[in-house]
Scaffold this motif. Structure first.
Motif, mmCIF file in Angstrom:
data_model
loop_
_atom_site.group_PDB
_atom_site.id
_atom_site.type_symbol
_atom_site.label_atom_id
_atom_site.label_comp_id
_atom_site.label_asym_id
_atom_site.label_seq_id
_atom_site.Cartn_x
_atom_site.Cartn_y
_atom_site.Cartn_z
ATOM 1 N N LEU A 91 0.831 -1.436 -0.062
ATOM 2 C CA LEU A 91 0.169 0.256 0.021
ATOM 3 C C LEU A 91 0.975 1.288 -0.028
ATOM 4 O O LEU A 91 0.500 2.064 -0.751
ATOM 5 C CB LEU A 91 -1.002 -0.199 1.380
ATOM 6 C CG LEU A 91 -2.159 -1.007 1.100
ATOM 7 C CD1 LEU A 91 -2.814 -0.930 2.392
ATOM 8 C CD2 LEU A 91 -3.103 -0.703 0.008
ATOM 9 N N ALA A 106 2.539 1.363 -3.270
ATOM 10 C CA ALA A 106 1.419 2.014 -4.369
ATOM 11 C C ALA A 106 1.418 3.482 -4.505
ATOM 12 O O ALA A 106 1.131 4.302 -5.363
ATOM 13 C CB ALA A 106 0.159 1.353 -4.278
ATOM 14 N N ALA A 107 1.450 4.007 -2.980
ATOM 15 C CA ALA A 107 1.165 5.406 -2.702
ATOM 16 C C ALA A 107 2.228 6.179 -3.361
ATOM 17 O O ALA A 107 2.032 7.351 -4.000
ATOM 18 C CB ALA A 107 0.900 5.649 -1.355
ATOM 19 N N PHE A 166 4.141 5.313 -5.776
ATOM 20 C CA PHE A 166 3.949 5.403 -7.278
ATOM 21 C C PHE A 166 3.000 6.513 -7.674
ATOM 22 O O PHE A 166 2.999 7.200 -8.572
ATOM 23 C CB PHE A 166 3.711 3.877 -7.767
ATOM 24 C CG PHE A 166 2.911 3.981 -9.253
ATOM 25 C CD1 PHE A 166 4.049 4.254 -10.319
ATOM 26 C CD2 PHE A 166 1.845 3.634 -9.379
ATOM 27 C CE1 PHE A 166 3.563 4.312 -11.616
ATOM 28 C CE2 PHE A 166 1.364 3.437 -10.949
ATOM 29 C CZ PHE A 166 2.113 3.803 -11.743
ATOM 30 N N GLY A 167 1.869 6.588 -6.824
ATOM 31 C CA GLY A 167 0.947 7.605 -7.111
ATOM 32 C C GLY A 167 1.247 9.044 -6.455
ATOM 33 O O GLY A 167 0.260 9.823 -6.751
ATOM 34 N N ASP A 227 1.680 10.086 -3.808
ATOM 35 C CA ASP A 227 0.789 10.412 -2.546
ATOM 36 C C ASP A 227 1.558 10.258 -1.266
ATOM 37 O O ASP A 227 2.104 9.195 -0.905
ATOM 38 C CB ASP A 227 -0.315 9.483 -2.500
ATOM 39 C CG ASP A 227 -1.434 9.589 -1.239
ATOM 40 O OD1 ASP A 227 -1.050 10.564 -0.547
ATOM 41 O OD2 ASP A 227 -1.954 8.663 -1.145
ATOM 42 N N ASN A 283 1.572 9.361 1.826
ATOM 43 C CA ASN A 283 0.652 8.608 2.760
ATOM 44 C C ASN A 283 1.328 8.151 3.883
ATOM 45 O O ASN A 283 1.756 7.067 3.941
ATOM 46 C CB ASN A 283 0.088 7.689 1.909
ATOM 47 C CG ASN A 283 -1.131 7.296 2.376
ATOM 48 O OD1 ASN A 283 -1.359 7.024 3.691
ATOM 49 N ND2 ASN A 283 -2.422 6.840 1.741
ATOM 50 N N TRP A 284 1.558 9.320 5.032
ATOM 51 C CA TRP A 284 2.189 8.893 6.137
ATOM 52 C C TRP A 284 1.267 7.758 6.829
ATOM 53 O O TRP A 284 1.952 7.060 7.706
ATOM 54 C CB TRP A 284 2.757 9.965 6.717
ATOM 55 C CG TRP A 284 1.570 10.781 7.468
ATOM 56 C CD1 TRP A 284 1.308 11.955 6.658
ATOM 57 C CD2 TRP A 284 0.728 10.878 8.604
ATOM 58 N NE1 TRP A 284 0.002 12.327 7.264
ATOM 59 C CE2 TRP A 284 -0.280 11.692 8.365
ATOM 60 C CE3 TRP A 284 0.714 10.090 9.433
ATOM 61 C CZ2 TRP A 284 -1.169 11.913 9.375
ATOM 62 C CZ3 TRP A 284 -0.290 10.018 10.506
ATOM 63 C CH2 TRP A 284 -1.156 11.095 10.447
ATOM 64 N N GLY A 285 0.118 7.716 6.666
ATOM 65 C CA GLY A 285 -0.516 6.885 7.592
ATOM 66 C C GLY A 285 -0.260 5.417 7.131
ATOM 67 O O GLY A 285 -0.394 4.569 8.108
ATOM 68 N N ARG A 286 0.087 5.269 5.974
ATOM 69 C CA ARG A 286 0.474 3.906 5.593
ATOM 70 C C ARG A 286 1.830 3.367 6.146
ATOM 71 O O ARG A 286 2.183 2.386 6.477
ATOM 72 C CB ARG A 286 0.527 3.556 4.076
ATOM 73 C CG ARG A 286 -1.005 3.780 3.571
ATOM 74 C CD ARG A 286 -0.982 3.315 2.021
ATOM 75 N NE ARG A 286 -2.513 3.538 1.583
ATOM 76 C CZ ARG A 286 -2.868 3.491 0.213
ATOM 77 N NH1 ARG A 286 -1.859 3.572 -0.493
ATOM 78 N NH2 ARG A 286 -4.089 3.566 -0.134
ATOM 79 N N LEU A 290 2.904 4.469 9.352
ATOM 80 C CA LEU A 290 2.610 4.075 10.593
ATOM 81 C C LEU A 290 1.792 2.855 10.718
ATOM 82 O O LEU A 290 1.977 1.876 11.550
ATOM 83 C CB LEU A 290 1.645 5.296 11.332
ATOM 84 C CG LEU A 290 2.437 5.993 12.041
ATOM 85 C CD1 LEU A 290 3.493 6.927 11.173
ATOM 86 C CD2 LEU A 290 1.610 7.274 12.931
ATOM 87 N N ALA A 291 0.851 2.352 9.930
ATOM 88 C CA ALA A 291 0.244 1.057 9.902
ATOM 89 C C ALA A 291 1.083 -0.029 9.494
ATOM 90 O O ALA A 291 0.871 -0.884 10.422
ATOM 91 C CB ALA A 291 -0.901 1.086 8.774
ATOM 92 N N SER A 292 1.998 0.180 8.746
ATOM 93 C CA SER A 292 3.118 -0.875 8.668
ATOM 94 C C SER A 292 4.098 -1.038 9.986
ATOM 95 O O SER A 292 4.411 -2.175 10.215
ATOM 96 C CB SER A 292 3.966 -0.487 7.465
ATOM 97 O OG SER A 292 3.223 -0.366 6.211
ATOM 98 N N PRO A 308 -1.256 14.428 12.299
ATOM 99 C CA PRO A 308 -0.865 15.234 11.377
ATOM 100 C C PRO A 308 -0.025 16.516 11.614
ATOM 101 O O PRO A 308 -0.562 17.070 12.659
ATOM 102 C CB PRO A 308 -2.199 15.707 10.792
ATOM 103 C CG PRO A 308 -3.132 14.521 11.183
ATOM 104 C CD PRO A 308 -2.849 14.260 12.548
#
Lengths: 383, 383
Positions: free
Chosen positions: B290, B293-294, B296-297, B299, B301-304, B306-308, B336
């Motif tokens: 995830l 892919a972010a 690549f896009g 994005d 995406n720091w939430g991903r 932390l989730a990892s 944030p």
């Protein structure tokens, strides 16, 4: 066919302006009793969203009288302010129902790192309360959808009792749950401790063996509530079987709706020394991007299966492994066997069977293929 | 700039018909001494290819006089017949050089599950032997390419001695090595035991921290040979520094050539309680489809992130994590902070910094983004 099929439950799903589309985004499921037994399992991710932090406390006494859920915002990584929003939502539900907030489970899903607009949520709770109905399960199931293409429900009938369920989730399905909200209801009489045993047994072989992309979410919750309204007490075995059937059905619905997938892949590991070994091996294959991309390309690439297995600690002889794809034993004793050209990977459903020749245990792990659409959806969708 | 830059080495790369394109596919690197010290590290995958099973025995005494490599076939999962092919290749090299086969490391790369044509390989060895030259390093580097878009070489100069290297690999780069062949040469005087220490120190912070797609290959080998031809004995620290520099340079070349990647991502974990914790956290992020892919896009995406991190056992407070992307601290105390809109993910090079606030240790793990091209290449290319 919903959470309101078992007697003793009301539900509703309403739009509260959290989703920019105006679609339903707040759901409420209420147990009207006479009993309020419950059990829950949560994500094992250490970085937990605020609703998880709240709900973990709620479920400790085995009593849950309502579950309130919202889509359109995960309330995750939002700090103390976010926790207060969760608390306020539980309080509002409790006020309207005349119960204690400590009996209200809260679930949220959607973008993370963004504050949920508190007033919208509270207004949504009011609207959902007003809309509560013994036929409202389907609307509740619709209100928890995010990237889901369909809403997901199940009913399992017992002898005079039933189980209903709804689920939300598409992609990001990983072990020990992931971006998945599930509410199960039953009118059977089941004590909280037994509910907990049954739920853990059911999730262990269903949601926990779903590994769509190896990622684990921050908000996952599975809650079961038992109203006892049927007055019937099934045996624990019968109830566990029914709950397992319900969870497996929902898990397969989640698998089939995984973001951008072209194939559902069932990896069955047989003749393992232990069930844990079988799960470890199945999981290693389910997490191989190379194997998953090969399935997308309709390439029965058993070498990538063996290469993944070699990363595990499971008991097996690396030189004596058999692998079948869709019933064709393409690998025997770790060398080429039947012609891979005989494996037709056109259908969505793919089976991989791995024989470890090391014991009598077995397990199945489910995953999806890795596709262009997966990359597209997860690079374009901020969550 | 090759393995033949240090004195005492000859090399060659020739076509032997293993690749259908007619490109070079057999390489030979020979140490002419006067010393023959060596050290190697191999894939930790339990499902090892035949050349690994052979070479593990070869390197045990710390003496290696030649490395023979082929592309166009990995000789993996090919059973006893495949092992005999590896053995025959080593014997042929030994015959031509007048040495013992037990001093010949064999490396193979390419498709797995297919027998390598033995006669082609033996003819290739003969041709490579005839072509051996003190300037043949570059041709050897070309002969080991598979999906590589460029051949990869390095030279590090010491005080009167040097290190040369070549590598093959693109994608499938994972911890403890993966689908990667590396040959390093030096004319320094370094005893085998010191070479082993230096090589393990160098690979630990270079190849082992490359995690392109989480998959681990069956054929990976890194071998270093020391001819002593310079007559100079560097300190172990100096030599280790030089070898680390060579390995890091090659690792970055591998990273930049990963199949279908749009971005090189460096994940640096700081203020960890231990280096292991830092590596574990970095690796968890590097393996998140995830998150990749972010990127690549484009994005942030720091939430991903932390989730990892939440899936690890590393010491940290989940409510007090800081994350920066390209120098912008988008997350402070797990909430944030600076505006993610300030993160420009257009350049290929992306840095993620994670502050665990739990100690003084740090580590960097490198990975690539997850792209349409990755899925395309790995669904179309059978290996």
């Amino acid at each position: 066919m919903t959470v309101t099929t078992p007697a003793g439950f009301r539900a509703a799903g309403v739009p509260a302006g959290l989703k920019s589309t105006g679609a339903k985004d707040v759901a409420l499921v209420v147990n009207d009793g006479p009993r309020f037994d419950s059990a829950s399992v949560f994500t094992s991710n250490r970085c937990k969203a605020n609703p998880i932090l709240w709900s973990q406390e709620v479920v400790k006494d085995g009593v849950v009288r309502a579950v309130v859920l919202n889509s359109g915002g995960a309330n995750c990584y939002t700090g103390a302010e976010g926790f207060q929003t969760t608390h306020a939502v539980a309080e509002r539900v409790a006020d309207r129902l005349g119960i204690g907030a400590i009996d209200v489970v809260v679930c949220s899903t959607g973008l993370i790192g963004l504050a949920n607009p508190r007033q919208n949520l509270l207004d949504g709770v009011d609207a959902a309360y007003d809309a509560l109905s013994a036929t409202g399960g389907e609307e509740a199931a619709q209100a928890i959808m995010t990237t889901d293409s369909v809403h997901k429900q199940v009913v399992v009938e017992g002898a005079g009792w039933s189980i209903g369920g709804m689920a939300k989730g598409a992609g990001m399905l990983a072990p020990q749950l992931a971006t998945m909200l599930v509410v199960l209801t039953t009118d059977a009489v089941v004590e909280a401790a037994d509910l907990d045993r049954a739920l853990r047994a059911a999730t262990r072989v269903s949601f926990d063996r779903l590994d769509s992309d190896g990622c684990m979410s921050t908000n996952d919750t599975v809650t079961v509530m038992a109203s006892g309204a049927s007055g019937i007490t099934p045996t624990l075995d019968d109830f566990t079987d029914g709950l397992t059937q319900a969870c497996t059905d929902l898990a397969m619905q989640l698998l089939k709706d995984a973001e951008g997938a072209d194939h559902e892949i069932a990896i069955t590991v047989v003749n393992a020394a232990s069930e844990d070994d079988a799960v470890e091996v199945g999981r290693s294959v389910a997490r191989s991007n190379l194997f998953k991309a090969a399935v997308f390309g309709k390439d029965p690439n058993w070498g990538r299966v063996l290469a993944s297995m070699g990363t595990t600690q499971a008991a097996f002889d690396p030189a004596d492994l058999d692998v079948a794809m869709n019933g064709v034993w393409v690998c025997r004793a770790s060398t080429p066997a039947e012609d891979p050209a005989g494996v037709d990977l056109t259908p969505r459903e793919v089976s991989v069977t791995i024989d470890l020749k090391s014991g009598d245990e077995r397990a199945t792990v489910w995953t999806n293929d890795l596709t262009h659409a997966y990359v597209h959806e997860n690079s374009a969708y901020s969550s």
